[in-house]
Design a protein around this motif. Structure first.
Motif, PDB file in Angstrom:
ATOM      1  N   VAL A  13       0.394  -1.051   0.414  1.00  0.00           N
ATOM      2  CA  VAL A  13      -0.150  -0.410   0.293  1.00  0.00           C
ATOM      3  C   VAL A  13       0.769   1.093  -0.111  1.00  0.00           C
ATOM      4  CG1 VAL A  13      -1.524  -1.319   1.820  1.00  0.00           C
ATOM      5  CG2 VAL A  13      -0.221   0.316   2.563  1.00  0.00           C
ATOM      6  N   ASN A 103      -6.933   5.108   6.518  1.00  0.00           N
ATOM      7  CA  ASN A 103      -7.715   4.033   5.249  1.00  0.00           C
ATOM      8  C   ASN A 103      -7.868   2.914   6.047  1.00  0.00           C
ATOM      9  OD1 ASN A 103      -8.634   6.701   3.720  1.00  0.00           O
ATOM     10  ND2 ASN A 103      -7.106   6.088   2.059  1.00  0.00           N
ATOM     11  N   ASP A 105      -5.853   1.025   4.982  1.00  0.00           N
ATOM     12  CA  ASP A 105      -5.964  -0.280   3.555  1.00  0.00           C
ATOM     13  C   ASP A 105      -4.569  -1.395   4.195  1.00  0.00           C
ATOM     14  OD1 ASP A 105      -7.360   1.004   2.192  1.00  0.00           O
ATOM     15  OD2 ASP A 105      -5.571   2.676   1.399  1.00  0.00           O
ATOM     16  N   ASP A 109      -5.684  -5.072   4.484  1.00  0.00           N
ATOM     17  CA  ASP A 109      -5.688  -6.176   3.889  1.00  0.00           C
ATOM     18  C   ASP A 109      -4.938  -7.517   5.010  1.00  0.00           C
ATOM     19  OD1 ASP A 109      -5.502  -5.049   1.539  1.00  0.00           O
ATOM     20  OD2 ASP A 109      -4.630  -4.530   0.920  1.00  0.00           O
TER      21      ASP A 109
END
Length: 245
Positions: A13, A103, A105, A109
């Motif tokens: 990311v 966010n 992310d 994940d």
């Protein structure tokens, strides 16, 4: 929660961050490739356990991690860059790199994103730590799936002892001082000359008084020095102890 990410590569990311009051970006590859990295993740900046225990101990032991071949120690939280920057400044955690996963992310994940809606937090990271070598997760310490905010295995000491079971930890030194005290200055000089880092607790700041000193140490004079929880005494007692070592 599980350790299922062990043996896998870290999520790829891009993190928006703030450096020198400017927006920048840093990628997972920049953080983890060709390096040994310890990352610890926590539910939120400025929260009690994170601010009082989790982060400070990693900051305290970061030099020891680096002696054991760790290139960087990262604190990650699902907070925005402004909050993480303010928290870093408030904590004076100069040994830690703060990465905002605003966010979620990276956290999503890696399977560590959880809902904290009952607290009004929204989605946050579960508390965990991991050792990453060249972008691959070697070890994760994930807090048990219990109500609340368990803090049992993701601490700095557990990670450090995984890396080197027989590691010698630096002594934890605290001393009570007061402004203008020459014996306090002598004690601090003795500690510095003998390679000890210390926490200074100043009377007259943050509501600390002689009543505090008396309650904690049973003494009425400064300095009062503790090493690994044991009261050593004043500057004379410290000097005698240093002469023996």
């Amino acid at each position: 929660m599980s350790n299922s990410a062990e043996g896998k590569k870290v999520p790829q990311v891009t993190f928006p961050i703030r450096r020198d009051n400017e927006w920048q970006s840093v990628t997972s590859n920049e953080l983890f490739a060709d390096q040994t990295v310890v990352l610890f993740a926590l539910p939120g900046a400025f929260t009690p356990t994170c601010s009082s225990t989790h982060l400070p101990r990693y900051n305290e032991l970061a030099p020891v991690f680096k002696e054991q071949g760790v290139d960087r120690v990262i604190c990650l939280s699902v907070n925005d860059p402004f909050v993480m920057q303010a928290w870093a400044e408030d904590q004076h955690a100069e040994n830690i790199e703060f990465i905002p996963d605003g966010n979620g992310d990276f956290t999503r994940d890696i399977g560590m994103l959880v809902s904290k809606n009952d607290l009004g937090f929204g989605d946050r990271s579960w508390r965990y730590s991991m050792l990453v070598k060249n972008g691959v997760i070697e070890k994760m310490f994930v807090e048990p799936d219990k109500p609340g905010d368990p803090f049992e295995v993701s601490d700095a000491d557990t990670m450090l002892h995984y890396i080197k079971p027989d590691v010698t930890l630096p002594a934890r030194v605290s001393l009570f001082t007061k402004p203008g005290c020459p014996h306090c200055t002598r004690a601090k000089t003795l500690l510095q000359e003998n390679g000890y880092k210390y926490e200074e607790i100043k009377l007259g700041s943050a509501g600390l008084s002689y009543s505090t000193l008396q309650a904690v140490t049973g003494k009425g004079t400064t300095p009062q020095i503790f090493i690994d929880g044991q009261l050593i005494g004043g500057a004379d007692e410290l000097e005698a102890l240093m002469a023996e070592r």
